[in-house]
Write a protein that holds these residues in place. Structure first.
Motif, PDB file in Angstrom:
ATOM      1  N   GLY A  96       3.692  -3.234   7.657  1.00 33.07           N
ATOM      2  CA  GLY A  96       2.615  -3.393   8.627  1.00 33.07           C
ATOM      3  C   GLY A  96       1.259  -2.970   8.099  1.00 33.07           C
ATOM      4  N   GLU A  97       1.201  -2.470   6.887  1.00 33.87           N
ATOM      5  CA  GLU A  97      -0.052  -2.027   6.273  1.00 33.87           C
ATOM      6  C   GLU A  97      -0.460  -3.015   5.186  1.00 33.87           C
ATOM      7  N   TRP A  98      -1.764  -3.172   4.981  1.00 36.82           N
ATOM      8  CA  TRP A  98      -2.212  -4.105   3.955  1.00 36.82           C
ATOM      9  C   TRP A  98      -3.255  -3.481   3.052  1.00 36.82           C
ATOM     10  N   LYS A  99      -3.403  -4.122   1.920  1.00 38.99           N
ATOM     11  CA  LYS A  99      -4.389  -3.730   0.920  1.00 38.99           C
ATOM     12  C   LYS A  99      -5.019  -5.011   0.398  1.00 38.99           C
ATOM     13  N   ALA A 100      -6.322  -5.007   0.159  1.00 34.24           N
ATOM     14  CA  ALA A 100      -6.999  -6.183  -0.384  1.00 34.24           C
ATOM     15  C   ALA A 100      -6.739  -6.251  -1.886  1.00 34.24           C
ATOM     16  N   VAL A 101      -6.283  -7.420  -2.330  1.00 30.11           N
ATOM     17  CA  VAL A 101      -6.017  -7.633  -3.754  1.00 30.11           C
ATOM     18  C   VAL A 101      -6.654  -8.957  -4.173  1.00 30.11           C
ATOM     19  N   LYS A 102      -6.838  -9.150  -5.445  1.00 28.09           N
ATOM     20  CA  LYS A 102      -7.415 -10.384  -5.968  1.00 28.09           C
ATOM     21  C   LYS A 102      -6.536 -11.569  -5.561  1.00 28.09           C
ATOM     22  N   LYS A 103      -7.157 -12.654  -5.143  1.00 30.43           N
ATOM     23  CA  LYS A 103      -6.404 -13.844  -4.720  1.00 30.43           C
ATOM     24  C   LYS A 103      -5.410 -14.249  -5.799  1.00 30.43           C
TER      25      LYS A 103
ATOM     26  N   ALA B 261       0.827  -1.213   0.000  1.00 29.43           N
ATOM     27  CA  ALA B 261       0.000   0.000   0.000  1.00 29.43           C
ATOM     28  C   ALA B 261       0.859   1.260   0.000  1.00 29.43           C
ATOM     29  N   LYS B 262       0.457   2.207  -0.790  1.00 37.52           N
ATOM     30  CA  LYS B 262       1.105   3.520  -0.779  1.00 37.52           C
ATOM     31  C   LYS B 262       0.552   4.307   0.403  1.00 37.52           C
ATOM     32  N   ALA B 263       1.242   5.352   0.811  1.00 34.86           N
ATOM     33  CA  ALA B 263       0.804   6.178   1.929  1.00 34.86           C
ATOM     34  C   ALA B 263      -0.627   6.654   1.700  1.00 34.86           C
ATOM     35  N   GLY B 264      -1.468   6.451   2.710  1.00 36.90           N
ATOM     36  CA  GLY B 264      -2.853   6.878   2.631  1.00 36.90           C
ATOM     37  C   GLY B 264      -3.760   5.953   1.839  1.00 36.90           C
ATOM     38  N   GLN B 265      -3.252   4.793   1.402  1.00 36.95           N
ATOM     39  CA  GLN B 265      -4.064   3.893   0.582  1.00 36.95           C
ATOM     40  C   GLN B 265      -4.226   2.499   1.184  1.00 36.95           C
ATOM     41  N   ASN B 266      -3.962   2.364   2.483  1.00 38.55           N
ATOM     42  CA  ASN B 266      -4.180   1.068   3.141  1.00 38.55           C
ATOM     43  C   ASN B 266      -5.674   0.818   3.284  1.00 38.55           C
ATOM     44  N   ASP B 267      -6.074  -0.460   3.399  1.00 39.58           N
ATOM     45  CA  ASP B 267      -7.494  -0.790   3.458  1.00 39.58           C
ATOM     46  C   ASP B 267      -8.069  -0.885   4.861  1.00 39.58           C
ATOM     47  N   CYS B 268      -7.283  -1.020   5.878  1.00 43.24           N
ATOM     48  CA  CYS B 268      -7.846  -1.134   7.220  1.00 43.24           C
ATOM     49  C   CYS B 268      -6.811  -0.780   8.276  1.00 43.24           C
ATOM     50  N   ALA B 269      -7.161  -1.026   9.514  1.00 44.46           N
ATOM     51  CA  ALA B 269      -6.280  -0.689  10.628  1.00 44.46           C
ATOM     52  C   ALA B 269      -4.916  -1.344  10.479  1.00 44.46           C
ATOM     53  N   GLY B 270      -3.910  -0.689  10.988  1.00 46.87           N
ATOM     54  CA  GLY B 270      -2.561  -1.220  10.941  1.00 46.87           C
ATOM     55  C   GLY B 270      -1.661  -0.406  11.837  1.00 46.87           C
ATOM     56  N   ASN B 271      -0.476  -0.850  12.011  1.00 47.54           N
ATOM     57  CA  ASN B 271       0.533  -0.151  12.818  1.00 47.54           C
ATOM     58  C   ASN B 271      -0.082   0.557  14.020  1.00 47.54           C
ATOM     59  N   SER B 272      -0.112   1.854  14.056  1.00 49.20           N
ATOM     60  CA  SER B 272      -0.603   2.565  15.244  1.00 49.20           C
ATOM     61  C   SER B 272      -1.874   3.364  14.962  1.00 49.20           C
ATOM     62  N   HIS B 273      -2.684   2.939  14.018  1.00 47.33           N
ATOM     63  CA  HIS B 273      -3.936   3.632  13.726  1.00 47.33           C
ATOM     64  C   HIS B 273      -5.047   2.610  13.550  1.00 47.33           C
ATOM     65  N   ALA B 274      -6.271   3.093  13.499  1.00 43.49           N
ATOM     66  CA  ALA B 274      -7.414   2.181  13.456  1.00 43.49           C
ATOM     67  C   ALA B 274      -8.317   2.392  12.246  1.00 43.49           C
ATOM     68  N   CYS B 275      -7.777   2.908  11.163  1.00 38.66           N
ATOM     69  CA  CYS B 275      -8.658   3.218  10.040  1.00 38.66           C
ATOM     70  C   CYS B 275      -7.976   3.049   8.688  1.00 38.66           C
TER      71      CYS B 275
END
Length: 89
Positions: free
Chosen positions: A67-74, A42-56
């Protein structure tokens, strides 16, 4: 006249923000069944959910943070040099 213009501008800004938030909504539960969490892509500001030290979603601060994730096609995460495993704390 100025007051009317200011109110119109404020209303337009609120409507614009609502449209952006709707367009960037996270995938539904049914869509997530066809997706996988891919860490480190994920690029900065483009993560899909909570991660590292934030909840959004959208709150990551640096590109390709493991530590950040993004949903991608299996089946596509590892092709993008991502990881299916969350990093160890």
């Amino acid at each position: 006249m100025k007051k009317s213009l200011m109110l119109s501008s404020a209303l337009a800004a609120v409507i614009g923000c609502a449209a952006i938030n709707t367009a960037s909504a996270a995938p539904s539960a049914d869509e997530m069944k066809k997706m996988e969490k891919c860490y480190g892509i994920a690029k900065a500001g483009q993560n899909d959910c909570a991660g590292n030290s934030h909840a959004c979603a959208g709150m990551s601060t640096k590109d390709m943070d493991k530590g950040e994730w993004k949903a991608v096609k299996k089946g596509t995460c590892e092709k993008m040099n991502g990881s299916l495993m969350a990093p160890k704390a």
